[in-house]
Design a protein around this motif. Structure first.
Motif, PDB file in Angstrom:
ATOM      1  N   TRP A 235     -16.261   1.550  22.150  1.00 11.33           N
ATOM      2  CA  TRP A 235     -16.275   2.992  22.965  1.00 11.33           C
ATOM      3  C   TRP A 235     -16.142   2.759  24.268  1.00 11.33           C
ATOM      4  CZ3 TRP A 235     -17.571   6.791  18.960  1.00 11.33           C
ATOM      5  CH2 TRP A 235     -18.136   6.180  17.701  1.00 11.33           C
TER       6      TRP A 235
ATOM      7  N   ARG B 200     -11.568   0.695  16.178  1.00 13.24           N
ATOM      8  CA  ARG B 200     -12.326   0.067  15.197  1.00 13.24           C
ATOM      9  C   ARG B 200     -11.798  -1.010  14.538  1.00 13.24           C
ATOM     10  NH1 ARG B 200     -13.793   3.799   9.446  1.00 13.24           N
ATOM     11  NH2 ARG B 200     -15.373   2.008   8.726  1.00 13.24           N
TER      12      ARG B 200
ATOM     13  N   PHE C 158     -17.150  -0.979  16.092  1.00 14.41           N
ATOM     14  CA  PHE C 158     -16.585   0.286  16.846  1.00 14.41           C
ATOM     15  C   PHE C 158     -16.997  -0.099  18.344  1.00 14.41           C
ATOM     16  CE2 PHE C 158     -17.442   2.315  12.663  1.00 14.41           C
ATOM     17  CZ  PHE C 158     -16.434   3.310  12.636  1.00 14.41           C
TER      18      PHE C 158
ATOM     19  N   THR D  90      -7.274  -3.563  12.917  1.00 16.53           N
ATOM     20  CA  THR D  90      -7.862  -2.814  13.974  1.00 16.53           C
ATOM     21  C   THR D  90      -7.137  -1.462  14.163  1.00 16.53           C
ATOM     22  OG1 THR D  90      -8.520  -4.850  15.288  1.00 16.53           O
ATOM     23  CG2 THR D  90      -8.152  -2.926  16.642  1.00 16.53           C
TER      24      THR D  90
ATOM     25  N   GLN E 260     -14.154   7.091  21.294  1.00 10.63           N
ATOM     26  CA  GLN E 260     -13.938   5.782  20.526  1.00 10.63           C
ATOM     27  C   GLN E 260     -12.462   5.112  21.030  1.00 10.63           C
ATOM     28  OE1 GLN E 260     -12.590   4.469  16.326  1.00 10.63           O
ATOM     29  NE2 GLN E 260     -14.195   5.851  16.198  1.00 10.63           N
TER      30      GLN E 260
ATOM     31  N   ASP F 289     -19.894  -0.818   8.233  1.00  8.15           N
ATOM     32  CA  ASP F 289     -18.624  -0.242   8.112  1.00  8.15           C
ATOM     33  C   ASP F 289     -17.854  -0.876   9.462  1.00  8.15           C
ATOM     34  OD1 ASP F 289     -19.897   1.187  10.242  1.00  8.15           O
ATOM     35  OD2 ASP F 289     -19.618   3.126   9.667  1.00  8.15           O
TER      36      ASP F 289
ATOM     37  N   TYR G 102     -13.222  12.343  17.870  1.00  6.96           N
ATOM     38  CA  TYR G 102     -12.762  11.666  16.963  1.00  6.96           C
ATOM     39  C   TYR G 102     -12.372  12.435  15.733  1.00  6.96           C
ATOM     40  CZ  TYR G 102     -11.783   8.107  13.522  1.00  6.96           C
ATOM     41  OH  TYR G 102     -11.203   6.983  12.526  1.00  6.96           O
TER      42      TYR G 102
ATOM     43  N   HIS H 198     -19.696   6.261  12.977  1.00  2.83           N
ATOM     44  CA  HIS H 198     -20.451   5.308  11.777  1.00  2.83           C
ATOM     45  C   HIS H 198     -20.731   6.081  10.578  1.00  2.83           C
ATOM     46  CE1 HIS H 198     -20.633   1.427  13.835  1.00  2.83           C
ATOM     47  NE2 HIS H 198     -20.705   1.895  14.728  1.00  2.83           N
TER      48      HIS H 198
END
Length: 739
Positions: free
Chosen positions: A673, A683, A671, A694, A680, A668, A382, A646
């Motif tokens: 995955w 989010r 997430f 999103t 990922q 936060d 990521y 995160h």
């Protein structure tokens, strides 16, 4: 005895028969009246049924069927009505004014529905058709009515009505309510159309709307993107006497529209100019009234808009709606276009391969469009992606303390800060529903085995049962002492449990009644039913994990540790194994029969908040205060992968029902995955203002109306000034469903 005098019993009998005869006649009369009443009632019901049937057939024809609107969107639509031939007297200018307005609006590019002398049914039908067209088009709506209007008192407030031409039978306010057309119905329909902006002109402030009635209109309560205008002030009327062909207000209004179309005038200023012109022409006698609730400036007329396209490759080609607009020099190009919807495409050939950016936009004001030609980087970590989406202010994100997949994997339920639950669609990334009812932080959520219901526990010391599909609160379980930190359903859904301060409570979910309490010497942090539903497991702050018999309440086993048991769960298909996450940075596998640790998983650098086991029982998932999520091999305790992304504590983790995806949540957001690629997927964040977004790793996102404003898109480390080009729900959906 005296001659003809009857004995007392004969007189009594005679009177009795006379009374019976009279009673019979009365009953016959009452029955006849009763039958007549029922006949009238049936006739009335039949008439009402026919009327409703007629209206229903009319409503079938109220759909937008204008031939010019087929296969297009964004067209401005106007409904212009002139009611002049009233039964109680002809209006001088109404029909002429409506025709004048219809011609003007047609010349200005509106698709015009022009009607005259409508009765109540027609008013209802054509306003419905008008709103349907606006809903289909999404453009500007303009409603103009010239005729009689009035106001009546309804539920302690004044409501405006537009009168049909058949007003002879309107004698009082009761008749107005029954036969006239309510302005509120028009407003409700336009509100449902959810189009760009609505201009509502009610040229209906005339005297003598019906026999004994008063003219003049009242201020309307509304808060949408509208302008509502009257020819004179509230509660006042005008007399059509100044002009031969048109009323003063209509003439000045048409003049202002024609001028505005040439000069590109702000909508608010048009009505200000009309107000000033009418005031001057009438010598101050007539002063038009206008209500404004425009959420943003809106311009009337063909105002050119400036579109600035910026890209990361020099000398790329710009195409708009398929038309070539030349080469982009120095990575930036300005184009002037009329307001409207466009498909913008930027393309460039590099080494025999075409790089293409394509995006649809709604150009209503000057706009900058970022068009990177490599928005689809290869799959990798990521942090290596050239495009990333961040929340502009992390403190505005609602902290998530608990998450759960629905049994079919379609939905994601989350709870946390803000006293709410949020239901997400795992295939589109959209926030489908918000559950309101708690008064403090939601600490735990759970789906029922059939996916139709949800449980939530909160710091408000309650557990609540919800209907997932409607968001309706079904029941509140009360009686807890302290925070309800954990909730759960049994395998058959008939029982539910809740954990609070020093106790686990068992409830009958069918009858919503308390059954028994299982005591603990420390605050219960996590509790679950065994897979067969006959045992209850709980971890607590006293460094112990306890196993009870559900039906008898007997303590079956106590597992002693050296730290808080923050999260506990059974291993599927191995009911004699338990996984625990503890505050000493470890994850542990326990043997139920022996009551001792079988294996310890080391790797986290801080307290473990949450654990879960894959559906096949092969893998363990853990979330920690060290901001990471770890995937473990249950057989040897080795870390298979550490998911990083995160920026704060990870409070909750969960496997999807098929084990292919995992959820993690914390301060936060949420997430999602992929367990196979270890990358990922997306989010999800809810902000304190109620907006949501999103975002996927390539920077594209889907969001609520203002959710995108909460997101910062960075391209190769540089923040883009306008992220509108990255709003792409289709790409987000493709990413979520794995395409």
């Amino acid at each position: 005895m005296v001659g003809n005098k009857n004995p007392w019993w004969a007189t009594k009998n005679k009177n009795r028969w006379a009374t019976k005869a009279l009673t019979t006649l009365q009953r016959i009369k009452i029955a006849m009246i009763h039958n007549m009443y029922h006949h009238n009632v049936l006739r009335t019901v039949f008439y009402l049924f026919c009327l409703l049937l007629s209206l229903s057939f009319q409503s079938l024809h109220a759909e937008c069927d204008l031939p010019n609107l087929k296969n297009v969107t964004g067209v401005s639509v106007a409904l212009v009505i002139g009611n002049g031939e009233y039964q109680n007297g002809r209006l001088k200018h109404a029909i002429n004014d409506a025709a004048y307005m219809a011609r003007t609006l047609k010349n200005l590019g509106f698709e015009v529905i022009h009607k005259t002398d409508l009765n109540s049914n027609d008013l209802n039908r054509y306003t419905k058709k008008f709103s349907d067209c606006l809903k289909q088009q999404g453009g500007v709506g303009l409603f103009y009515f010239s005729g009689h209007g009035t106001q009546i008192t309804e539920r302690w407030e004044q409501r405006n009505y537009l009168l049909p031409i058949d007003n002879n039978n309107i004698l009082d306010e009761i008749n107005v309510k029954q036969q006239a057309f309510p302005v509120q119905t028009l407003l409700d329909r336009l509100n449902g159309a959810n189009n760009k902006v609505n201009i509502i002109i009610l040229d209906a402030s005339r005297d003598n709307p019906y026999y004994g009635g008063n003219g003049g209109l009242r201020r309307v309560k509304h808060s949408n993107h509208w302008i509502i205008a009257y020819p004179t002030l509230e509660n006042q009327t005008v007399v059509d006497q100044w002009h031969t062909n048109h009323s003063l207000y209509a003439e000045q209004l048409v003049n202002a529209f024609n001028t505005a179309a040439q000069k590109c005038t702000r909508l608010r200023n048009i009505f200000r100019q009309v107000r000033a012109a009418v005031k001057n022409a009438s010598g101050g006698v007539q002063l038009p009234y206008t209500q404004y609730s425009l959420r943003s400036p809106f311009y009337f007329g063909s105002c050119p808009k400036v579109l600035t396209v910026m890209t990361n490759k020099d000398r790329a080609t710009l195409l708009i709606n398929g038309r070539n607009h030349g080469i982009i020099q120095n990575r930036r190009k300005r184009v002037e276009l009329p307001a409207g919807r466009y498909t913008v495409q930027v393309e460039k050939e590099i080494g025999g391969r075409y790089l293409v950016f394509k995006q649809q936009i709604d150009l209503q004001s000057d706009q900058e469009l970022d068009a990177p030609l490599d928005p689809y980087p290869s799959v990798g970590s990521y942090s290596a992606q050239p495009v990333r989406g961040y929340p502009k202010d992390r403190t505005k994100i609602h902290k998530i303390s608990s998450i759960a997949f629905s049994p079919d994997g379609r939905y994601i339920l989350s709870g946390g800060q803000g006293s709410k639950l949020w239901l997400w669609d795992s295939r589109s990334g959209e926030l489908k529903r918000t559950f309101y009812g708690h008064y403090d932080i939601v600490s735990s959520v759970s789906f029922s085995p059939n996916g139709q219901y949800a449980l939530s526990g909160s710091r408000d010391q309650t557990m609540r049962l919800w209907d997932v599909h409607t968001g309706r609160l079904l029941h509140t379980y009360r009686g807890h002492r302290g925070i309800v930190r954990t909730v759960g359903f049994s395998a058959n859904g008939h029982y539910v449990l809740s954990g609070d301060q020093k106790a686990v409570r068992l409830w009958d979910n069918d009858r919503h009644r308390f059954i028994r309490k299982f005591r603990s010497r420390g605050s219960v942090l996590s509790a679950v039913f065994s897979p067969d539903g006959y045992s209850i497991l709980a971890g607590s702050k006293d460094d112990k994990m306890r196993l009870w018999d559900r039906d008898t309440g007997q303590l079956l086993q106590t597992f002693r540790g050296s730290a808080y048991f923050r999260s506990v769960t059974f291993v599927p298909n191995r009911h004699n194994r338990i996984i625990s996450g503890q505050s000493d940075k470890t994850v542990r596998l326990w043997d139920v029969n022996r009551g001792r640790v079988e294996r310890t998983f080391y790797g986290h650098s801080d307290s473990v908040w949450s654990v879960d086991v894959s559906p096949d029982g092969r893998f363990v998932l853990s979330g920690s205060r060290d901001n990471t999520v770890r995937l473990w091999n249950i057989n040897n305790g080795k870390t298979l992968h550490t998911f990083k992304g995160h920026s704060d504590d990870v409070y909750a983790v969960s496997f999807s029902p098929d084990g292919r995806r995992i959820l993690s949540a914390g301060n936060d957001g949420i997430f999602l995955w992929d367990t196979e690629t270890k990358t990922q997927i997306a989010r999800m964040m809810v902000f304190k203002e109620g907006e949501w977004v999103t975002v996927i790793p390539t920077g594209f996102f889907t969001a609520s109306n203002k959710g995108g404003q909460k997101l910062s898109i960075r391209f190769r480390g540089t923040e883009l000034r306008n992220n509108a080009s990255f709003y792409n729900p289709d790409l987000v959906k493709d990413r979520l469903i794995g395409e």
